[in-house]
Design a protein around this motif. Structure first.
Motif, PDB file in Angstrom:
ATOM      1  N   THR A 331       0.850  -1.320  -0.124  1.00  0.00           N
ATOM      2  CA  THR A 331      -0.008  -0.070   0.036  1.00  0.00           C
ATOM      3  C   THR A 331       0.941   1.219   0.215  1.00  0.00           C
ATOM      4  OG1 THR A 331      -0.111   0.081   2.387  1.00  0.00           O
ATOM      5  CG2 THR A 331      -1.788  -1.054   1.167  1.00  0.00           C
ATOM      6  N   LEU A 346       0.101   6.718   0.267  1.00  0.00           N
ATOM      7  CA  LEU A 346      -0.181   5.511  -0.340  1.00  0.00           C
ATOM      8  C   LEU A 346      -0.466   5.400  -1.596  1.00  0.00           C
ATOM      9  CD1 LEU A 346      -3.137   4.960   2.325  1.00  0.00           C
ATOM     10  CD2 LEU A 346      -0.942   4.098   2.475  1.00  0.00           C
ATOM     11  N   ARG A 355      -9.821   5.589   5.182  1.00  0.00           N
ATOM     12  CA  ARG A 355     -10.284   4.482   5.792  1.00  0.00           C
ATOM     13  C   ARG A 355      -9.049   3.754   6.817  1.00  0.00           C
ATOM     14  NH1 ARG A 355     -10.922   0.152   0.821  1.00  0.00           N
ATOM     15  NH2 ARG A 355      -8.637  -0.201  -0.042  1.00  0.00           N
ATOM     16  N   TYR A 356      -7.814   3.928   6.249  1.00  0.00           N
ATOM     17  CA  TYR A 356      -6.660   3.745   7.064  1.00  0.00           C
ATOM     18  C   TYR A 356      -6.565   4.147   8.506  1.00  0.00           C
ATOM     19  CZ  TYR A 356      -5.029   0.940   2.953  1.00  0.00           C
ATOM     20  OH  TYR A 356      -5.244   0.300   1.832  1.00  0.00           O
ATOM     21  N   CYS A 357      -6.917   5.400   8.429  1.00  0.00           N
ATOM     22  CA  CYS A 357      -7.094   6.420   9.621  1.00  0.00           C
ATOM     23  C   CYS A 357      -8.364   5.821  10.828  1.00  0.00           C
ATOM     24  CB  CYS A 357      -7.344   7.837   9.348  1.00  0.00           C
ATOM     25  SG  CYS A 357      -5.885   8.559   8.655  1.00  0.00           S
ATOM     26  N   ASP A 369      -5.790  12.035   7.622  1.00  0.00           N
ATOM     27  CA  ASP A 369      -5.481  12.050   6.376  1.00  0.00           C
ATOM     28  C   ASP A 369      -5.446  13.363   5.575  1.00  0.00           C
ATOM     29  OD1 ASP A 369      -8.546  11.993   4.807  1.00  0.00           O
ATOM     30  OD2 ASP A 369      -8.496  11.636   7.052  1.00  0.00           O
ATOM     31  N   THR A 398      -2.010  -2.374  10.295  1.00  0.00           N
ATOM     32  CA  THR A 398      -2.976  -1.486   9.565  1.00  0.00           C
ATOM     33  C   THR A 398      -2.543  -1.266   7.950  1.00  0.00           C
ATOM     34  OG1 THR A 398      -3.551  -0.208  11.528  1.00  0.00           O
ATOM     35  CG2 THR A 398      -4.620   0.592   9.365  1.00  0.00           C
ATOM     36  N   LEU A 399      -1.419  -0.973   7.855  1.00  0.00           N
ATOM     37  CA  LEU A 399      -0.956  -0.670   6.416  1.00  0.00           C
ATOM     38  C   LEU A 399      -0.879  -1.895   5.533  1.00  0.00           C
ATOM     39  CD1 LEU A 399       1.602   2.356   7.068  1.00  0.00           C
ATOM     40  CD2 LEU A 399      -0.365   2.548   5.943  1.00  0.00           C
ATOM     41  N   GLN A 401      -2.945  -4.305   6.018  1.00  0.00           N
ATOM     42  CA  GLN A 401      -4.337  -4.868   6.061  1.00  0.00           C
ATOM     43  C   GLN A 401      -5.113  -5.067   4.743  1.00  0.00           C
ATOM     44  OE1 GLN A 401      -6.732  -2.959   9.390  1.00  0.00           O
ATOM     45  NE2 GLN A 401      -8.664  -3.620   8.513  1.00  0.00           N
TER      46      GLN A 401
END
Length: 404
Positions: A331, A346, A355-357, A369, A398-399, A401
């Motif tokens: 990502t 990203l 969505r990552y936050c 973000d 998370t990154l 995921q």
């Protein structure tokens, strides 16, 4: 979300202007690098209120200074002297090496004040014809939200349907010294620039850029105005970001961390030439330089130095940056940072950074973000090595995921 959290958010949406899109958390308490929501969940704050809470949430010494001063005197206006302003001037000048100080409230006010001051200097000292002063700025800049400032933004979101805008600004690419040299004319009074473009996604200019910028401004009698409202006061691992290239601005703008997050305080720092053109009645602010603000700012500067926060930002920033670069995730397009001003950009195919936050929120980290694809990471300067490592574990999870 509990019903109470939903109620808070729904009430905001019902009564408030929809000029923000917050992450779905309602915070109620903070201490150091941590914040807690109304349900008692704890989060590592990796935004620090856009670097305003650099000294950590509710720092006890800044709080004590605020409470003590609030019991004594809060506001006089500048129609009268107060016993805190002179001490604030003396201490911020000693810390930064400035000769003159203009106290304001918000960062945007400091920027507007600088624009007015360099134009006045241009007409009265440099000899630019009246009404012809030019200020050079950079594409993808962020200097605030006032009408004057958004007029020279290149972000359509900040400009659309807010015009007409004031003339007198030239926009050039950030990090391109040749473009600056080409843009300068005899009517150029200033170059207004961020040392690192924060809102644009922590964009760092190439090495040597500001050395060349300083040379060009000096050779052409142009005031170099550095907006250090986010980068200043330790955020990048130096007191001021300009120190990474060993230069000195003609005008430096500070805000955010100048009060440790307790109160709106900003300042224009300059030489006698620029601020010396202002006369009584030509510029002011009812709250600018008020005794409460000055007492808070004095304490905020003092703890920054006495508690080694600037040095800690350099150490922990290097640790954080190295850890982010070690994350092997498809990502990630790029990792950038200086001190504790960091960003993970990203790839577009990874989807929106928001969505990552939101996923990080579920793991106990609050980050923000920007520009769709970038996650900003800027924790308080009091963060420890253990806390950095704790954050890196959750960021790595998370990154990597799968959101599909």
């Amino acid at each position: 979300m509990s019903s109470s959290v939903i109620d808070f958010i729904a009430t905001e949406a019902r009564f408030g202007a929809h000029n923000y899109e917050p992450i779905g958390v309602v915070l109620s308490r903070g201490e150091g690098v941590w914040v807690w929501d109304t349900e008692g969940n704890r989060y590592l704050d990796c935004l620090s209120a856009y670097s305003a809470v650099s000294q950590g949430h509710c720092h006890p010494k800044i709080l004590a200074a605020m409470v003590e001063q609030a019991h004594r005197l809060t506001l006089t206006s500048r129609a009268f002297h107060n016993d805190q302003l002179a001490l604030f001037y003396e201490e911020i000048a000693a810390l930064t090496g400035s000769h003159k100080v203009l106290p304001m409230n918000s960062g945007a006010e400091a920027v507007e004040s600088a624009i007015k001051s360099v134009r006045k200097w241009g007409y009265e000292v440099k000899g630019v014809p009246d009404g012809a002063a030019e200020i050079i700025v950079c594409a993808n800049n962020f200097h605030g939200r006032t009408l004057g400032i958004v007029g020279f933004s290149t972000d359509p979101e900040t400009r659309t349907h807010f015009g007409p805008f004031a003339p007198g600004f030239k926009i050039i690419p950030f990090g391109d010294a040749a473009a600056l040299e080409e843009a300068i004319t005899p009517n150029t009074v200033a170059f207004l620039v961020e040392p690192i473009q924060g809102e644009a996604g922590v964009v760092i200019p190439p090495a040597g850029y500001f050395t060349k910028v300083r040379e060009l401004c000096t050779a052409n009698n142009v005031m170099l105005v550095l907006d250090e409202i986010q980068t200043g006061l330790g955020r990048t691992g130096k007191l001021l970001a300009e120190q990474h290239e060993g230069i000195e601005a003609d005008v430096t703008l500070l805000g955010k961390a100048l009060s440790g997050g307790f109160y709106p305080v900003s300042a224009v720092l300059s030489n006698n030439d620029v601020l010396g053109t202002l006369r009584p009645g030509q510029h002011g602010s009812t709250f600018g330089g008020n005794p409460l603000a000055c007492a808070v700012a004095r304490a905020a500067m003092r703890v920054l130095v006495e508690e080694g926060m600037i040095e800690n930002a350099a150490r922990q920033g290097a640790r954080f940056l190295e850890g982010l670069k070690d994350i092997r995730a498809n990502t990630i397009r790029e990792v950038r940072g200086r001190g504790l001003m960091l960003a993970v950009e990203l790839h577009p195919e990874a989807g929106r950074a928001r969505r990552y936050c939101e996923a990080l929120q579920g793991k106990g980290i609050l980050a923000k973000d920007t520009h769709e694809q970038t996650i900003r990471i800027a924790p308080p300067l009091v963060i420890t090595s253990d806390q950095v490592d704790w954050a890196l574990e959750r960021l790595a999870t998370t990154l990597t995921q799968d959101f599909s």
